[in-house]
Design a protein around this motif. Structure first.
Motif, PDB file in Angstrom:
ATOM      1  N   GLY A 159      83.637 137.155   2.829  1.00  0.00           N
ATOM      2  CA  GLY A 159      84.367 137.672   1.675  1.00  0.00           C
ATOM      3  C   GLY A 159      85.747 138.207   2.004  1.00  0.00           C
ATOM      4  N   LEU A 160      86.178 138.028   3.233  1.00  0.00           N
ATOM      5  CA  LEU A 160      87.391 138.704   3.708  1.00  0.00           C
ATOM      6  C   LEU A 160      88.653 138.340   2.922  1.00  0.00           C
ATOM      7  CD1 LEU A 160      88.126 140.722   5.994  1.00  0.00           C
ATOM      8  CD2 LEU A 160      88.665 138.777   7.423  1.00  0.00           C
ATOM      9  N   PHE A 161      88.650 137.184   2.279  1.00  0.00           N
ATOM     10  CA  PHE A 161      89.822 136.774   1.498  1.00  0.00           C
ATOM     11  C   PHE A 161      89.459 136.454   0.050  1.00  0.00           C
ATOM     12  CE2 PHE A 161      90.768 135.910   5.898  1.00  0.00           C
ATOM     13  CZ  PHE A 161      92.031 136.448   6.034  1.00  0.00           C
ATOM     14  N   LEU A 162      88.301 136.936  -0.401  1.00  0.00           N
ATOM     15  CA  LEU A 162      87.811 136.522  -1.716  1.00  0.00           C
ATOM     16  C   LEU A 162      88.764 136.921  -2.830  1.00  0.00           C
ATOM     17  CD1 LEU A 162      85.541 135.051  -3.132  1.00  0.00           C
ATOM     18  CD2 LEU A 162      84.338 137.234  -3.363  1.00  0.00           C
ATOM     19  N   ASP A 163      89.488 138.042  -2.644  1.00  0.00           N
ATOM     20  CA  ASP A 163      90.430 138.471  -3.681  1.00  0.00           C
ATOM     21  C   ASP A 163      91.419 137.374  -4.033  1.00  0.00           C
ATOM     22  OD1 ASP A 163      91.361 138.796  -1.073  1.00  0.00           O
ATOM     23  OD2 ASP A 163      92.515 140.616  -1.473  1.00  0.00           O
ATOM     24  N   PHE A 164      91.938 136.688  -3.008  1.00  0.00           N
ATOM     25  CA  PHE A 164      92.921 135.641  -3.282  1.00  0.00           C
ATOM     26  C   PHE A 164      92.268 134.270  -3.455  1.00  0.00           C
ATOM     27  CE2 PHE A 164      95.666 138.867  -1.245  1.00  0.00           C
ATOM     28  CZ  PHE A 164      96.564 139.032  -2.284  1.00  0.00           C
ATOM     29  N   GLU A 165      91.113 134.072  -2.842  1.00  0.00           N
ATOM     30  CA  GLU A 165      90.459 132.765  -2.952  1.00  0.00           C
ATOM     31  C   GLU A 165      90.128 132.436  -4.406  1.00  0.00           C
ATOM     32  OE1 GLU A 165      88.388 132.725   1.509  1.00  0.00           O
ATOM     33  OE2 GLU A 165      87.368 133.688  -0.174  1.00  0.00           O
ATOM     34  N   LEU A 166      89.715 133.432  -5.165  1.00  0.00           N
ATOM     35  CA  LEU A 166      89.411 133.190  -6.580  1.00  0.00           C
ATOM     36  C   LEU A 166      90.658 132.739  -7.324  1.00  0.00           C
ATOM     37  CD1 LEU A 166      87.071 136.268  -7.118  1.00  0.00           C
ATOM     38  CD2 LEU A 166      86.369 133.858  -7.088  1.00  0.00           C
ATOM     39  N   ALA A 167      91.773 133.407  -7.049  1.00  0.00           N
ATOM     40  CA  ALA A 167      93.014 133.041  -7.728  1.00  0.00           C
ATOM     41  C   ALA A 167      93.495 131.653  -7.320  1.00  0.00           C
ATOM     42  CB  ALA A 167      94.092 134.085  -7.421  1.00  0.00           C
ATOM     43  N   THR A 203      78.500 134.048   0.393  1.00  0.00           N
ATOM     44  CA  THR A 203      78.561 134.855   1.598  1.00  0.00           C
ATOM     45  C   THR A 203      77.512 135.942   1.499  1.00  0.00           C
ATOM     46  OG1 THR A 203      80.025 136.116   3.051  1.00  0.00           O
ATOM     47  CG2 THR A 203      80.346 136.404   0.688  1.00  0.00           C
ATOM     48  N   GLY A 204      77.279 136.624   2.581  1.00  0.00           N
ATOM     49  CA  GLY A 204      76.165 137.555   2.620  1.00  0.00           C
ATOM     50  C   GLY A 204      76.569 139.007   2.756  1.00  0.00           C
ATOM     51  N   TYR A 205      77.838 139.319   2.479  1.00  0.00           N
ATOM     52  CA  TYR A 205      78.269 140.721   2.543  1.00  0.00           C
ATOM     53  C   TYR A 205      77.228 141.587   1.836  1.00  0.00           C
ATOM     54  CZ  TYR A 205      80.979 144.938   1.501  1.00  0.00           C
ATOM     55  OH  TYR A 205      81.394 146.252   1.376  1.00  0.00           O
ATOM     56  N   ALA A 206      76.912 142.706   2.439  1.00  0.00           N
ATOM     57  CA  ALA A 206      75.741 143.481   2.016  1.00  0.00           C
ATOM     58  C   ALA A 206      75.842 144.064   0.610  1.00  0.00           C
ATOM     59  CB  ALA A 206      75.478 144.583   3.040  1.00  0.00           C
ATOM     60  N   PHE A 207      77.011 143.979  -0.010  1.00  0.00           N
ATOM     61  CA  PHE A 207      77.140 144.411  -1.408  1.00  0.00           C
ATOM     62  C   PHE A 207      77.382 143.190  -2.303  1.00  0.00           C
ATOM     63  CE2 PHE A 207      77.720 148.313   0.889  1.00  0.00           C
ATOM     64  CZ  PHE A 207      77.209 149.309   0.061  1.00  0.00           C
ATOM     65  N   SER A 208      76.331 142.391  -2.476  1.00  0.00           N
ATOM     66  CA  SER A 208      76.442 141.230  -3.359  1.00  0.00           C
ATOM     67  C   SER A 208      76.804 141.661  -4.769  1.00  0.00           C
ATOM     68  CB  SER A 208      75.109 140.471  -3.393  1.00  0.00           C
ATOM     69  OG  SER A 208      74.857 139.842  -2.167  1.00  0.00           O
ATOM     70  N   ASP A 209      76.336 142.836  -5.170  1.00  0.00           N
ATOM     71  CA  ASP A 209      76.645 143.324  -6.513  1.00  0.00           C
ATOM     72  C   ASP A 209      78.148 143.525  -6.697  1.00  0.00           C
ATOM     73  OD1 ASP A 209      76.075 145.115  -4.465  1.00  0.00           O
ATOM     74  OD2 ASP A 209      74.920 146.491  -5.712  1.00  0.00           O
ATOM     75  N   MET A 210      78.838 143.961  -5.651  1.00  0.00           N
ATOM     76  CA  MET A 210      80.288 144.084  -5.744  1.00  0.00           C
ATOM     77  C   MET A 210      80.919 142.707  -5.907  1.00  0.00           C
ATOM     78  SD  MET A 210      83.408 143.569  -4.153  1.00  0.00           S
ATOM     79  CE  MET A 210      83.262 143.465  -2.370  1.00  0.00           C
TER      80      MET A 210
END
Lengths: 309, 309, 309, 309
Positions: free
Chosen positions: A200-208, A216-223
């Motif tokens: 998730g390290l670049f998810l902020d821009f990947e969506l855009a 991905t498996g970052y432990a806060f899937s809810d976030m």
């Protein structure tokens, strides 16, 4: 309900729960699935690289798939079937689909180098598993050492109608998303789903850039679920605020080698699994590392109450 | 003033300024040194991997060193001298010291694999440059593919009194800092300075693990300087607040391949260099990427006025 | 007399002679050139991988080129100019041509992976050295880790009229020769010269596949010259008989790492150089290894009198 | 009869016979075992890298082991159990021993780099399979990319009494045999068996350096048997004469990638298996390559009647 190119949202890369003595932790499997369902995820991806897949025997893998599918209440389950050999890949893929998986995920073998070798490999893989199984192309050069250009991805997608999704975790990879979406825009490639990994390290821009969500498996899937929703609602700054609050922990969890230990530690603290044990060979956290994660969680809890423990 | 094992603070990995046509930008060299001096850095490390060192001819390298040393007002200058051959390494190292450098930095050649090969390599390197030049051991497995265990580092440090510093950029690497400091604590290794690279991505915790500062080129060296001061003053939460504000940009700049383009773009915006051009082969930023950096700077400016442009 | 796509025969990859103390052995340079001329070689390739090129400083390289060109009596001299940076590559290439070299040889940098990266790299290299210098494309995946398909080679040859030769040392590589010659036959690629490396280990069949000769440094260049002649005369069995007699030694010399030590040891015994010393870091032969080479030479001398010493 | 450190002679790395449609060729398994018994081999090693092991499912592997053990008349059978995961390694190892195998062979995973990582890996492997199973340490850097120094081998042997043999195929590797035997001579390591791989390319000298025989699959196992006998009888020149006669073919078969296709082609011609088919992904021989092998066999037949077909 087979996986399609329209998939979006968050497909969590789940861990595989073990007891400290190395046995599969069957109770935690249900607990974990329930946890992810509460997180609001769209689907689950099991037996990925962070799912300790190569440590399981075939019959364990099948039992695990069966339990997850049964518990998951109908959300799509993708099963990692990457293998050094096509016989094992086929057996696991067909077995998974028979049990009710929605699709499978295939990573290239680390020895592949040239464009042609990569394209040929996926041709052989599809021939092995059968053309009727929807599958996810995993692009993960940092760990696998195999570099697929956008043109190679286009070729693979074009060759194989059953390829419905790209698990994108090239690094750096933002331009690759733009390039693949550009192929769709110029008509040279059909649409596929793109879900992003890399912790998730670049998810902020990947969506855009055009990604449809996260795998991905970052432990806060809810976030992650909330982040995708904020993005879809056009709430750019809120999305970045939420992301930035989690970034110190996302970054910490993204460390190669010990990342899984961090992830399981946090998932255990959040009650998703009973033990953070890994089957051998296992990585583990030192007391200092655990204290660092605790500190990050405590800081995070001031900005996101989900981190309060 | 030779580099010693007591060095601490921030040694910025400087860029090398070029004109868009590929010539060394002599005017920007002074401008850049002045900028870093205003940032309050302790020293400068030039001709590192992010300094485009292999793109320069020997005479250009020597001229660049000379200009930096002249302008830097006496702060220590470390010069990267890694080379496929020892003749070139020696020539550059001796040349740099004659000009007034404080020490040199040596990375292992990518072909090295076994512990013995690595230890032997640095033995040959020290023999080549001479035992009188203080030098920095660069440990950068992510890019170089060479893995040095703490025991190997201890062996190298023990073999070579002229090795005074570890440039630490293993990833993950927090435990390595603890292990090396542990050797000092148990008396099995003399003290050396540890400065951390990796774009600063883990500097918040690296300092707490025992690092003496940073040796990285993140475009806000002034922030790194403040971070080290806050850490030294025991202001843990203030340090993390400052770090977290910068983390979205640190993370963005840390992307392999395009990281240097991001760094030069921000340094240009901050007035440190006149052009963000790289000598060929160059990476560059797409319009989308530049907009993303601008967006990150704008968000950062709300938490750190230095990012206002 | 610039190198052309019609080149054939044997271009020996020469060693670089050193004194035991590491200085260039100027006397042996002349001696070595004379030796190769007596062997009947068509050309010489200097400063290749087996020429210890990265161990020389630029001014040493230029002096060595000058001496070889002066002594070689007009046969074409190819100069290896591979370098991590284009500035050094350009300087050496232009310098070599000014001195009278016939062309240069360029290997890809080990970090290159995708087809596009490789094609782009050679585009940048040609732009750096200038389009007027005839050059040899070195394809050596075993050592460099870069895999070029025949299609990539065709693309590079098509993009760059100044590329006149392929130094072929893929392994296995027989099909690659057939594929490249097939491109010429079907009109999709212009003709280039193909000379084969790999220590000559497959030269018996490489010639039959369409190679124009050898570019390797096996210590019996005179045998390679004869082999090419026998092949051109259609004397297939005589060619294989000669080759097979040498194969035990060719095989022994082809060992990575110590191969150069074997080669220099034999060249010294044959009087081509005064010392088998390598500049550091050097490989060397144990007493057992030297005895093994002596034994192989003694056995060879019964079938080829040139091996009598 | 478990494998011991006193093992010597020739343990052929067998192929795995397949029908052209990819099914295991059960008839050829018996035929192949009978062939190797006629060759006079001391033992067989099955499911090695050249045995296409990763292409088999677990139940196929077990069936194949069972058939080979049943047919082999009591000679020791070693089973390759290398695996990305310890669960599968354990399952195959215990299964193989239950069926009657004499021991197993374990190669390091390609990701291992440092000395400590390698030593730790084999500790975990032995813990996984159990300390009661005799095993062979496979050292194959050319293919696996893992470099074990003699000291690392000594450490592994010392840590694990159940390690009874080194499959040596480092390249170059003659000095490694001398180094390991030197450890035995100076009392710092207990004796183990050393059998050599690498297609036999250096077997002539490996025996003289102290190897106990061969563990390779060159299609003339009978020649390897004779070579070991000639060596043991002190007939040095006869041994080399025999070896040199085969070297052109040994060399041809040793090509990475297509070597297995050559080997199966020759074994088929010799009647050892009914088809030279490989299970996918398969390498294959072009018409030109087959003609080259035929030519080599024809030339060989003049010096060794076993090559007459």
């Amino acid at each position: 309900m087979p996986l399609t190119a329209e998939a979006q949202g968050v497909f969590t890369i789940t861990v595989t729960p073990f007891h400290p003595d190395g046995r599969l932790d069957v109770e935690s499997v249900d607990r974990m699935v329930d946890f992810y369902l509460r997180c609001g995820v769209t689907g689950l991806t099991i037996l990925g690289i962070m799912g300790e897949a190569p440590k399981l025997e075939m019959n364990e893998s099948l039992a695990f798939i069966k339990q997850v599918v049964s518990r998951a209440g109908g959300i799509p389950i993708v099963v990692g079937v990457s293998s050094p050999g096509f016989a094992a890949m086929r057996a696991l893929a067909r077995g998974a689909m028979d049990i009710g998986a929605a699709g499978v995920m295939i990573a290239p073998q680390p020895s592949l180098r040239t464009d042609d070798q990569i394209v040929t490999y996926f041709g052989q893989a599809v021939e092995a598993i059968g053309t009727d199984i929807p599958w996810v192309l995993q692009d993960y050069p940092l760990t696998l050492g195999v570099m697929m250009t956008p043109k190679v991805i286009r070729q693979i997608v074009t060759n194989h109608p059953s390829c419905v999704m790209l698990k994108h975790e090239d690094w750096p990879g933002l331009e690759k998303i733009s390039a693949v979406r550009g192929f769709e825009a110029d008509g040279s490639m059909r649409h596929i789903s793109i879900l992003c990994g890399n912790g998730g390290l670049f998810l902020d821009f990947e969506l855009a850039r055009g990604a449809d969500g996260a795998m991905t498996g970052y432990a806060f899937s809810d976030m992650l679920v909330d982040l995708v929703k904020l993005h879809q609602a056009g709430k750019k700054n809120e999305a970045h605020d939420l992301f930035d609050a989690h970034l110190p922990l996302i970054r910490y969890e993204q460390q190669q080698g010990i990342g899984l230990a961090v992830r399981k530690y946090v998932l255990q603290k959040r009650g998703a699994i009973l033990s953070d044990a890994q089957r051998k060979p296992a990585s583990s956290l030192s007391a200092k590392a655990r204290a660092e994660v605790d500190f990050l969680l405590q800081r995070l809890s001031k900005r996101d109450p989900r981190a309060t423990m």
